[in-house]
Design an enzyme around this catalytic site. Sequence first.
Site, PDB file in Angstrom:
ATOM      1  N   ASN A   8      -9.286   1.524   9.749  1.00 20.89           N
ATOM      2  CA  ASN A   8      -8.246   0.973  11.139  1.00 20.89           C
ATOM      3  C   ASN A   8      -9.006   2.333  11.823  1.00 20.89           C
ATOM      4  O   ASN A   8      -9.328   1.884  13.142  1.00 20.89           O
ATOM      5  CB  ASN A   8      -6.936   1.993  10.595  1.00 20.89           C
ATOM      6  CG  ASN A   8      -6.370   1.269  11.778  1.00 20.89           C
ATOM      7  OD1 ASN A   8      -4.681   1.765  11.388  1.00 20.89           O
ATOM      8  ND2 ASN A   8      -6.298   1.464  13.036  1.00 20.89           N
ATOM      9  N   THR A   9      -8.639   3.179  11.931  1.00 23.14           N
ATOM     10  CA  THR A   9      -9.450   4.151  13.077  1.00 23.14           C
ATOM     11  C   THR A   9     -10.665   4.076  14.562  1.00 23.14           C
ATOM     12  O   THR A   9     -10.478   4.023  14.801  1.00 23.14           O
ATOM     13  CB  THR A   9      -8.992   6.317  13.297  1.00 23.14           C
ATOM     14  OG1 THR A   9      -7.801   5.798  12.483  1.00 23.14           O
ATOM     15  CG2 THR A   9      -9.737   6.748  14.159  1.00 23.14           C
ATOM     16  N   LYS A  12       1.110  -1.296   0.295  1.00 28.31           N
ATOM     17  CA  LYS A  12       0.343  -0.409  -0.327  1.00 28.31           C
ATOM     18  C   LYS A  12       0.729   1.049  -0.305  1.00 28.31           C
ATOM     19  O   LYS A  12       1.658   1.659   1.121  1.00 28.31           O
ATOM     20  CB  LYS A  12      -1.451  -0.073   0.997  1.00 28.31           C
ATOM     21  CG  LYS A  12      -1.663   1.330   1.236  1.00 28.31           C
ATOM     22  CD  LYS A  12      -2.994   1.549   2.818  1.00 28.31           C
ATOM     23  CE  LYS A  12      -3.520   3.034   2.314  1.00 28.31           C
ATOM     24  NZ  LYS A  12      -3.676   3.113   3.221  1.00 28.31           N
TER      25      LYS A  12
END
Length: 268
Positions: free
Chosen positions: A214-215, A105
């Site tokens: 994610n967060t 990525k």
Amino acid sequence: MDFLTNDDDPLVIAGRSFNSRLFIGTGKFPSAASLRDTIAASGSQIVTVALRRVDLGKDGGDSIMSAIDPEKQLILPNTSGARTADEAVRLARLARAAGLEPWVKLELTPEPRYLLPDPLETLKAAEILVREGFVVLPYIQADPMLAKHLEEAGTATVMPLGAPIGSNRGVKTREMIAIIIEQANVPVVVDAGLGAPSHVAEAMEMGADAVLVNTALADARDHAAMGRAFAMAAQAGRLAYRAGLGPERAAAAASSPLTGFLGEDTAP
């Protein structure tokens, strides 16, 4: 059919099939156990790890790597923290040298306040990495022209942001993402800023091929339950897109006929 995967509609990236369309990031979790439980609950098959924050040689104890099962998940190294193409390329090469698959990525964020990706350095790094045989998944601003340039350079996907990293604000770049989806010949993965399952469903309903979160998962009180909620939202949005959403209308349109139902000519 499982609520986490859709076996008859796989996501295909660089010739490789995945049943889950939810990518999971590994930052900010309080422990490897919470991350492990979240990955399992989400059914995710692609998990990103920041090369600057992980010891690729350490897979035991409470390390990030210990939470990932390489038999079930593709470890997708990311170049988070890189500020230039040279830094990103060096990180990708280190990951490959450490034995990871040549997938990366590509993430270049030299601007510290909003962590916006640098388009010029991203394209430069992508061209180098593609030539070296990497499967490149570039994180970008929602720029349709840049997305086309990256696709032409040979990237396996494009990954436009929905909102700034970690903001949990949702699909704020909706109009530009819609253009990217319309024009793309590679999978479009909406990455960054998705803070609720409804945001994921929105992106998937638009026709995005996958999302990365994610967060929002790390912020949740129950990480694993939120992972499952996001997975269900990704599948619901994908199914809705495939089924064909009805058009928006400016005025009301009755869902039941207003005439002819009970017989208009029948006297009371």
